[in-house]
Scaffold this motif. Structure first.
Motif, mmCIF file in Angstrom:
data_model
loop_
_atom_site.group_PDB
_atom_site.id
_atom_site.type_symbol
_atom_site.label_atom_id
_atom_site.label_comp_id
_atom_site.label_asym_id
_atom_site.label_seq_id
_atom_site.Cartn_x
_atom_site.Cartn_y
_atom_site.Cartn_z
ATOM 1 N N ARG A 183 0.802 -1.207 0.000
ATOM 2 C CA ARG A 183 0.000 0.000 0.000
ATOM 3 C C ARG A 183 0.838 1.261 0.000
ATOM 4 N NH1 ARG A 183 -5.412 -0.730 -0.858
ATOM 5 N NH2 ARG A 183 -5.255 -2.915 -1.269
ATOM 6 N N ASP A 184 0.828 2.003 -1.116
ATOM 7 C CA ASP A 184 1.257 3.377 -1.019
ATOM 8 C C ASP A 184 0.139 4.278 -1.501
ATOM 9 O OD1 ASP A 184 2.320 1.740 -3.114
ATOM 10 O OD2 ASP A 184 3.039 3.535 -4.082
ATOM 11 N N ALA A 185 -1.094 3.790 -1.303
ATOM 12 C CA ALA A 185 -2.254 4.590 -1.668
ATOM 13 C C ALA A 185 -2.300 5.883 -0.888
ATOM 14 C CB ALA A 185 -3.524 3.788 -1.402
ATOM 15 N N GLY A 186 -1.741 5.891 0.301
ATOM 16 C CA GLY A 186 -1.848 7.070 1.145
ATOM 17 C C GLY A 186 -0.571 7.871 1.232
ATOM 18 N N VAL A 187 0.260 7.855 0.197
ATOM 19 C CA VAL A 187 1.509 8.612 0.253
ATOM 20 C C VAL A 187 1.202 10.081 0.499
ATOM 21 C CG1 VAL A 187 3.508 9.336 -1.078
ATOM 22 C CG2 VAL A 187 2.724 6.997 -1.200
ATOM 23 N N ALA A 188 1.993 10.704 1.334
ATOM 24 C CA ALA A 188 1.696 12.065 1.792
ATOM 25 C C ALA A 188 1.599 13.042 0.636
ATOM 26 C CB ALA A 188 2.787 12.530 2.752
ATOM 27 N N PRO A 189 0.790 14.084 0.817
ATOM 28 C CA PRO A 189 0.671 15.091 -0.233
ATOM 29 C C PRO A 189 2.030 15.683 -0.584
ATOM 30 C CG PRO A 189 -0.910 15.479 1.535
ATOM 31 C CD PRO A 189 0.023 14.404 2.000
ATOM 32 N N ALA A 190 2.236 15.915 -1.866
ATOM 33 C CA ALA A 190 3.459 16.594 -2.273
ATOM 34 C C ALA A 190 3.465 18.002 -1.686
ATOM 35 C CB ALA A 190 3.523 16.661 -3.801
ATOM 36 N N PRO A 191 4.635 18.568 -1.498
ATOM 37 C CA PRO A 191 4.698 19.903 -0.898
ATOM 38 C C PRO A 191 3.840 20.905 -1.653
ATOM 39 C CG PRO A 191 6.874 18.941 -1.061
ATOM 40 C CD PRO A 191 5.950 18.025 -1.797
ATOM 41 N N TYR A 251 -10.773 13.656 0.450
ATOM 42 C CA TYR A 251 -10.542 14.998 -0.073
ATOM 43 C C TYR A 251 -9.119 15.119 -0.628
ATOM 44 C CZ TYR A 251 -10.321 20.085 -0.299
ATOM 45 O OH TYR A 251 -10.188 21.364 -0.730
ATOM 46 N N ARG A 252 -9.018 15.693 -1.824
ATOM 47 C CA ARG A 252 -7.713 16.031 -2.399
ATOM 48 C C ARG A 252 -7.791 17.384 -3.059
ATOM 49 N NH1 ARG A 252 -8.009 10.731 -3.193
ATOM 50 N NH2 ARG A 252 -6.286 9.412 -2.508
ATOM 51 N N SER A 253 -6.734 18.128 -2.909
ATOM 52 C CA SER A 253 -6.597 19.404 -3.603
ATOM 53 C C SER A 253 -5.328 19.341 -4.440
ATOM 54 C CB SER A 253 -6.526 20.552 -2.595
ATOM 55 O OG SER A 253 -6.384 21.785 -3.255
ATOM 56 N N TYR A 254 -5.451 19.671 -5.736
ATOM 57 C CA TYR A 254 -4.324 19.588 -6.664
ATOM 58 C C TYR A 254 -3.947 20.974 -7.173
ATOM 59 C CZ TYR A 254 -5.106 14.526 -7.174
ATOM 60 O OH TYR A 254 -5.232 13.185 -6.949
ATOM 61 N N ARG A 255 -2.678 21.124 -7.512
ATOM 62 C CA ARG A 255 -2.212 22.281 -8.270
ATOM 63 C C ARG A 255 -1.056 21.832 -9.146
ATOM 64 N NH1 ARG A 255 -1.317 26.967 -6.464
ATOM 65 N NH2 ARG A 255 -2.389 26.860 -4.475
ATOM 66 N N GLU A 314 4.265 19.371 -13.229
ATOM 67 C CA GLU A 314 3.966 18.294 -12.284
ATOM 68 C C GLU A 314 2.681 18.576 -11.526
ATOM 69 O OE1 GLU A 314 6.107 16.035 -8.463
ATOM 70 O OE2 GLU A 314 6.852 17.965 -9.195
ATOM 71 N N VAL A 315 1.818 17.551 -11.436
ATOM 72 C CA VAL A 315 0.606 17.645 -10.625
ATOM 73 C C VAL A 315 0.965 17.253 -9.197
ATOM 74 C CG1 VAL A 315 -1.752 16.804 -10.269
ATOM 75 C CG2 VAL A 315 -0.846 17.055 -12.602
ATOM 76 N N ILE A 316 0.677 18.130 -8.236
ATOM 77 C CA ILE A 316 0.984 17.832 -6.840
ATOM 78 C C ILE A 316 -0.264 17.999 -5.988
ATOM 79 C CG2 ILE A 316 3.414 18.482 -7.045
ATOM 80 C CD1 ILE A 316 2.672 21.139 -5.659
#
Length: 374
Positions: free
Chosen positions: A10-18, A188-192, A197-199
């Protein structure tokens, strides 16, 4: 998220990128009219510039499966609906899985997940050409992939024949994996965009500063409990998934097997592994005695490691913090994960543990420290 001692599956929950340095109050957008095939129900776009380019990049990532399946060259994957039809055509009972779907959908809706993961976004590894391959929840390098918005799952048990050797356990294991990954899909996810690169700037309860510092620090090695938000989210997802699998096992009268490997797997799927079980699974001589192949032995090792690093720590966290309201705390954690709104969880903790209880439990002293040099 970052998991101390994380097992291979499982790396489904890898921490949000900076993120870009903005806090949790930054602006997020949910564009009107966007296809549900492009954004999951609780995914959002951060900021107000470059939204079109960000959507185009996500569309590219989510239109292909090659980057996922090429990581498993010996495994034949099929979309889950197709795989289930093959099981049923062979006379295998998929009832436990379908029953689980029927109960999880309203449960997840009550938590704030309006739409569960489409079954055709799941790729099921049905067969492997690798000698002794052994599939299931703890198979290496599978799980939910948020950038591709797909889940990889392998069929429980020996994978040489292309159909499960133990259909009732395979159906339960599939249910546990889908229910687990569905919560990752719905969180919940927020992307930019950062360059091309999508983070992620937020994932569930978790944030990272622009220089990569996480809100909560990793747990100390060997800790029996957790104060790490990544492990809390992973543990909450698995607690709920195992509860659903346990209900399906009870509904269909699936009894605990006598064979050691399948007995461990049944207990793991239904959340009944004991301390004695995990002690046994940590011992190479025990695994070698009961496992039919090296791959099955590795599967058992990962099972024991995941139980100790994730599930047992989360259960201890619920008992310590929630006490006689542990299940209410669990539901509150899931709700905040899915909606991305931490207020219900912060208020729950404040009423029972005092002001700034969330910060007291989870905030790393380094999070608001001086900015590190590049």
């Amino acid at each position: 998220m970052v998991l101390t001692g994380r097992t291979a599956r499982r790396d489904a929950g890898v921490a949000p990128a900076p993120d870009s340095g903005q806090g949790p109050d930054r602006l997020t957008l949910r564009p009107v009219g966007i296809s549900p095939r492009l954004l999951a129900p609780n995914e959002h776009l951060a900021g107000t510039t470059g939204v079109g380019q960000l959507l185009e990049r996500l569309a590219e990532l989510r239109a292909t499966t090659e980057t996922l399946t090429e990581q498993h060259p010996t495994v034949t994957f099929r979309p889950l609906p197709q795989a289930l039809r093959r099981w049923e055509a062979a006379g295998l009972d998929t009832g436990p899985f379908r029953y689980g779907l029927a109960i999880l959908r309203p449960q997840y809706a009550a938590l704030g997940l309006s739409r569960t993961m489409p079954l055709d976004r799941v790729l099921l590894g049905a067969q492997s050409s690798m000698e002794g391959a052994f599939g299931g929840f703890h198979y290496p390098n599978q799980g939910y992939r948020h950038l591709q918005m797909r889940a990889l799952i392998t069929t429980y048990g020996p994978m040489s024949a292309g159909l499960p050797e133990r259909p009732e356990l395979a159906a339960l294991d599939l249910l546990r994996a889908y229910a687990h990954d569905c919560l990752h899909y719905g969180s919940y996810r927020s992307y930019r965009l950062r360059g091309d690169e999508v983070i992620r700037t937020q994932y569930g309860l978790n944030f990272r500063r622009h220089d990569g510092r996480t809100y909560s620090a990793p747990d100390l090695a060997g800790s029996p409990t957790t104060r790490n938000l990544g492990i809390v989210m992973e543990g909450a997802s698995d607690h709920e998934a195992r509860t659903i699998a346990r209900a399906a096992a009870r509904q269909f009268g699936i009894a605990e097997p006598t064979d050691p490997v399948h007995r461990y797997a049944f207990r793991d799927i239904t959340g009944r592994l004991t301390v004695e079980d995990t002690d046994d699974l940590a011992r190479a001589e025990v695994r070698a005695t009961v496992a039919p192949s090296e791959a099955a032995e590795a599967f058992l090792k990962s099972m024991g490691g995941f139980e100790q690093a994730i599930d047992a720590r989360y259960e201890r966290f619920l008992a310590e913090v929630g006490r006689d309201e542990a299940e209410d705390l669990h539901v509150t954690v899931l709700t905040s994960m899915i909606t991305g709104v931490l207020t219900p969880l912060c208020e729950w903790l404040r009423r029972r543990r005092g002001a700034r209880a969330f910060e007291g439990l989870f905030l790393s002293p380094a999070y608001f420290g001086p900015v590190r040099p590049a």
